[in-house]
Every structure is written in structure tokens, then in C-alpha cells.
Scaffold this active site. Sequence first.
Site, PDB file in Angstrom:
ATOM      1  N   ILE A 191       3.160  -5.584  -1.257  1.00  0.00           N
ATOM      2  CA  ILE A 191       3.845  -4.308  -1.434  1.00  0.00           C
ATOM      3  C   ILE A 191       3.028  -3.220  -0.739  1.00  0.00           C
ATOM      4  CG2 ILE A 191       4.976  -4.891  -3.620  1.00  0.00           C
ATOM      5  CD1 ILE A 191       2.789  -3.158  -5.005  1.00  0.00           C
ATOM      6  N   ALA A 213      -4.690   2.173   0.615  1.00  0.00           N
ATOM      7  CA  ALA A 213      -4.778   1.045  -0.309  1.00  0.00           C
ATOM      8  C   ALA A 213      -4.190  -0.211   0.309  1.00  0.00           C
ATOM      9  CB  ALA A 213      -4.068   1.383  -1.618  1.00  0.00           C
ATOM     10  N   TYR A 214      -3.031  -0.080   0.916  1.00  0.00           N
ATOM     11  CA  TYR A 214      -2.361  -1.239   1.510  1.00  0.00           C
ATOM     12  C   TYR A 214      -3.196  -1.831   2.640  1.00  0.00           C
ATOM     13  CZ  TYR A 214       1.176  -3.977   3.998  1.00  0.00           C
ATOM     14  OH  TYR A 214       1.856  -4.986   4.634  1.00  0.00           O
ATOM     15  N   SER A 215      -3.668  -0.978   3.552  1.00  0.00           N
ATOM     16  CA  SER A 215      -4.458  -1.470   4.679  1.00  0.00           C
ATOM     17  C   SER A 215      -5.749  -2.113   4.197  1.00  0.00           C
ATOM     18  CB  SER A 215      -4.769  -0.327   5.643  1.00  0.00           C
ATOM     19  OG  SER A 215      -3.585   0.197   6.214  1.00  0.00           O
ATOM     20  N   LYS A 240      -4.991  -5.588   2.648  1.00  0.00           N
ATOM     21  CA  LYS A 240      -4.686  -6.596   3.656  1.00  0.00           C
ATOM     22  C   LYS A 240      -5.920  -6.974   4.479  1.00  0.00           C
ATOM     23  CE  LYS A 240      -0.308  -7.548   2.995  1.00  0.00           C
ATOM     24  NZ  LYS A 240       0.110  -8.908   2.570  1.00  0.00           N
TER      25      LYS A 240
END
Length: 265
Positions: free
Chosen positions: A105, A163-165, A168
Site C-alpha cells: 500500500i 514511508a512507502y519508499s 520498499k
Amino acid sequence: MAMTHSTQQSPTTAPKSLAGKKAVVTGGTIGMGRAIVRALTDRGAEVMYTGRSDQRLAEAQAALDTPLAHPVRADATDASAIAALGAQVADHLGGIDYLFVNQGIAEFQTLEEVTEESWDRIFNVNAKGAFFTVQRLAPLMSEGGSIVFTTVSNDQIFPGLSAYSGAKEAVAAFAKVLAAELLPRKIRVNAIAPGFILTPTMGVAELTEEQRAEFIDQGNASTPMGRGGTVEEIAAAALYLAVEATFTTGLELPVDGGFGQGIGR
């Protein structure tokens, strides 16, 4: 290195049959995950795939329309759900040849907007859930099997995706470390790093139609090939790493239309 003859397959060679092979795809109900499930079952593999929504699982099963696909409701942020998934895989499939860790997400939030709650939510799905899913399912993998993580093309960064980067990037690190740890069992571990891919959600939670259209325009403009990738192109890359790339491990493969490669248009 000199070669006496070429062993390269013709582009017209039929894809390797996966009849008798077994796989798990997490986050397999929509977009890239569903495309991976379809690519596997089209080649004859039996697949268990997960999702958190009963509605999406039902929609996916109807769309896939094959007895080779088995939907499982599972939440990657819930340790008991991961344990239950492992038990279901053991009971139904016995063991697996391929594992595609695809759940994820993303939420656009600037430095000022990120909360501890949103940070934990994004890291729990993308990083923590990915790691502990592999911890539970790796013992069920056949020697010579393959794990493929889905990361993201992080060479160029969009504001608002800290946060997403970061999550991942953690997954990309898992792929390298686990490639080393699982080498004695001849299990290969790689990752695909999608760029701008046309999916129902565009990988971002709760986009309006207007935001989605704007996102598509921005993605097309920033991709050297001038278009978004398709979920089928992602699935083809994932299956290449899982099935065909038998001398490749610890690799993160960009599938991004040149987005992260510094190619001018």
C-alpha cells in the site's frame, strides 16, 4: 568468453509449461498480483493467492475463472493470519515452487502529514508483512525454488512517499540478504521494481478519479517510453525471474520504461 554455439531460445519458443508446479501470490486480487496469478495458471501452475477483502477475492476468482487458482483471505499485518496461511498452503499444496510477495500500500503524505499510525500501517504491510510471510512459507519451498518480491523503482523519487519508499527499500534489502541465506537450499531470491504501471488503484490508496487522471498524465510524462506499463508486462518480468532466470539471484530488476535509468526523451 568464446561460445561454440548459441543456446538462446527463439523468441517464438512457447513459454515453459508449469504444469505440476505450485505457487503462492500474496496481494493477488487486483492489478499486478492478479496478472501474476493469471500468468501462472495460464501455464498450468496451481496457485494460492491472498487478499484482505472478501469482495475482491470473489471478483478475482470470477475473473480468473480457473480451478487452478485458490483464493485465501489473509492479512499480511496479522501474525496469526500469516501462520494460518502457512498451514493452508501446507494442507492444500503440500509444498511450493514459487513465492511472489506482492502485497503493498502507498499513501501520499508530506513530512508534516505523516503520523506514527500511517507510518506503521505502511511499513507493516510492505516490509514487516513481506518478511514474515517469507519466514513462514520458506520452509515449505522445494529445493531449487524461487522467491520474487515486488518493490518499486526508487531511483527517482516523488515527494510525499517517504514511508512507502523507505518500506520498499527495506524489501529490496530483504531480497539480497535472503538470497544469501537461502543459497544452500538452491532457492533464488529476486525482486521486480515496477515504475509507473497502469493498475486499478495506481498503487495509492483512495485516489479520486481526478487524482488518478492527473497521476496518469504525470506518469506518462516522466517515463522515457512515454506510457505506463501494463500489469501483464510486470507479470512477464516476475515469471522470468521466478522460472527462466535460473542463474540469477539477489537482483532487483527495474521494470519501469527507463524511468530510473536516466534515459532522455
